[in-house]
Motif scaffolding. Sequence first.
Motif, PDB file in Angstrom:
ATOM      1  N   ARG A  87       3.240  -1.444  -4.901  1.00 42.15           N
ATOM      2  CA  ARG A  87       2.724  -2.749  -4.503  1.00 42.15           C
ATOM      3  C   ARG A  87       3.689  -3.367  -3.505  1.00 42.15           C
ATOM      4  O   ARG A  87       4.891  -3.150  -3.583  1.00 42.15           O
ATOM      5  CB  ARG A  87       2.597  -3.678  -5.721  1.00 42.15           C
ATOM      6  N   PRO A  88       3.159  -4.170  -2.574  1.00 40.34           N
ATOM      7  CA  PRO A  88       4.063  -4.887  -1.671  1.00 40.34           C
ATOM      8  C   PRO A  88       5.010  -5.790  -2.454  1.00 40.34           C
ATOM      9  O   PRO A  88       4.656  -6.307  -3.522  1.00 40.34           O
ATOM     10  CB  PRO A  88       3.107  -5.724  -0.808  1.00 40.34           C
ATOM     11  N   THR A  89       6.205  -5.958  -1.948  1.00 34.53           N
ATOM     12  CA  THR A  89       7.128  -6.904  -2.567  1.00 34.53           C
ATOM     13  C   THR A  89       6.525  -8.302  -2.511  1.00 34.53           C
ATOM     14  O   THR A  89       5.660  -8.577  -1.671  1.00 34.53           O
ATOM     15  CB  THR A  89       8.472  -6.908  -1.838  1.00 34.53           C
ATOM     16  N   LYS A 136       5.202  -0.104   6.177  1.00 36.75           N
ATOM     17  CA  LYS A 136       4.757  -1.464   5.873  1.00 36.75           C
ATOM     18  C   LYS A 136       3.321  -1.720   6.322  1.00 36.75           C
ATOM     19  O   LYS A 136       2.712  -2.709   5.901  1.00 36.75           O
ATOM     20  CB  LYS A 136       5.703  -2.499   6.471  1.00 36.75           C
ATOM     21  N   GLU A 186      12.460  -2.731   5.149  1.00 36.67           N
ATOM     22  CA  GLU A 186      11.807  -3.546   6.168  1.00 36.67           C
ATOM     23  C   GLU A 186      12.297  -3.150   7.556  1.00 36.67           C
ATOM     24  O   GLU A 186      11.513  -2.873   8.445  1.00 36.67           O
ATOM     25  CB  GLU A 186      12.121  -5.024   5.901  1.00 36.67           C
ATOM     26  N   ARG A 232       6.727  -9.673   1.065  1.00 34.16           N
ATOM     27  CA  ARG A 232       5.767  -9.102   2.014  1.00 34.16           C
ATOM     28  C   ARG A 232       4.353  -9.561   1.706  1.00 34.16           C
ATOM     29  O   ARG A 232       3.559  -9.838   2.621  1.00 34.16           O
ATOM     30  CB  ARG A 232       5.865  -7.578   1.958  1.00 34.16           C
ATOM     31  N   GLU A 233       4.012  -9.662   0.432  1.00 35.58           N
ATOM     32  CA  GLU A 233       2.694 -10.143   0.040  1.00 35.58           C
ATOM     33  C   GLU A 233       2.489 -11.580   0.496  1.00 35.58           C
ATOM     34  O   GLU A 233       1.431 -11.952   1.009  1.00 35.58           O
ATOM     35  CB  GLU A 233       2.531 -10.020  -1.481  1.00 35.58           C
ATOM     36  N   CYS A 286       0.895  -2.435   3.567  1.00 38.98           N
ATOM     37  CA  CYS A 286       0.891  -3.748   2.918  1.00 38.98           C
ATOM     38  C   CYS A 286      -0.203  -4.668   3.455  1.00 38.98           C
ATOM     39  O   CYS A 286      -0.495  -5.700   2.846  1.00 38.98           O
ATOM     40  CB  CYS A 286       2.246  -4.429   3.107  1.00 38.98           C
ATOM     41  N   TYR A 287      -0.787  -4.316   4.598  1.00 37.16           N
ATOM     42  CA  TYR A 287      -1.770  -5.202   5.223  1.00 37.16           C
ATOM     43  C   TYR A 287      -3.071  -5.238   4.432  1.00 37.16           C
ATOM     44  O   TYR A 287      -3.513  -4.213   3.902  1.00 37.16           O
ATOM     45  CB  TYR A 287      -2.064  -4.735   6.640  1.00 37.16           C
ATOM     46  N   VAL A 308      10.013  -3.138   1.289  1.00 36.67           N
ATOM     47  CA  VAL A 308       8.673  -3.516   1.707  1.00 36.67           C
ATOM     48  C   VAL A 308       7.698  -3.359   0.538  1.00 36.67           C
ATOM     49  O   VAL A 308       6.838  -4.193   0.311  1.00 36.67           O
ATOM     50  CB  VAL A 308       8.212  -2.639   2.888  1.00 36.67           C
ATOM     51  N   MET A 309       7.850  -2.236  -0.185  1.00 40.06           N
ATOM     52  CA  MET A 309       7.016  -1.977  -1.343  1.00 40.06           C
ATOM     53  C   MET A 309       7.893  -1.499  -2.483  1.00 40.06           C
ATOM     54  O   MET A 309       8.926  -0.876  -2.260  1.00 40.06           O
ATOM     55  CB  MET A 309       5.949  -0.927  -1.021  1.00 40.06           C
ATOM     56  N   LYS A 321       4.238   5.551  -0.438  1.00 38.39           N
ATOM     57  CA  LYS A 321       4.335   4.145  -0.808  1.00 38.39           C
ATOM     58  C   LYS A 321       5.394   3.918  -1.876  1.00 38.39           C
ATOM     59  O   LYS A 321       5.159   3.354  -2.931  1.00 38.39           O
ATOM     60  CB  LYS A 321       2.975   3.627  -1.278  1.00 38.39           C
TER      61      LYS A 321
END
Length: 203
Positions: free
Chosen positions: A27-29, A53, A10, A32-33, A56-57, A18-19, A5
Amino acid sequence: MALDKGYVMEQFHHPRAVMNGRGTAARPTPQREWLLSGISGRVVELGAGDGTKLACYPPGLDEIVIVEADPSLRQAAREAASSVSSPVRVVDGSLTRLPLPDNFADVVICSLMLCSSPRPDATLAEVRRVLRRDGELRFYEHTRSFNPVVAFAEGLITPVWAPACGGCHPARDPLGAIEKVFAIRRLERFSFDHVAHVMGVAT
């Protein structure tokens, strides 16, 4: 393969994080969040990237289905899926023919993909077909510049740029294409590295 991570892209022809961060600090960007905030049910995403990615879900989804044409990326995404709490299925399919039934998804994620579709209209028609009647399209795309001079230059470089950059067409107007098929419910416009972007929710 466990998810690393850290900073990942992307899409390989679009260097967008993405993170941010590594390990437990990742953390997700914000983009993306924003894109994934509040989603639920069955989700389809166009393009697997390297699978990172998936981290990130949010938890608790019924299923995440990734449609990816590249076999090496499909394999990477399948390996990454083992570290995700929600069920994940990675399937072979093109942007103009999704291997999914009608009224299948609650949410479709389309992120930095419409620029490289051979036919964005066909892609969006497929998205509409697989979405349930009350479903959402979540999109994050770069777009033709808001500056007419820059937009003209983007059009000039497209014949050279597209073959070298995974089919990316910098002068496209993805928002205009989306608005022909969907109703925009939320929209953000911003620049990233001086390139115009749009991000939104459509139904």
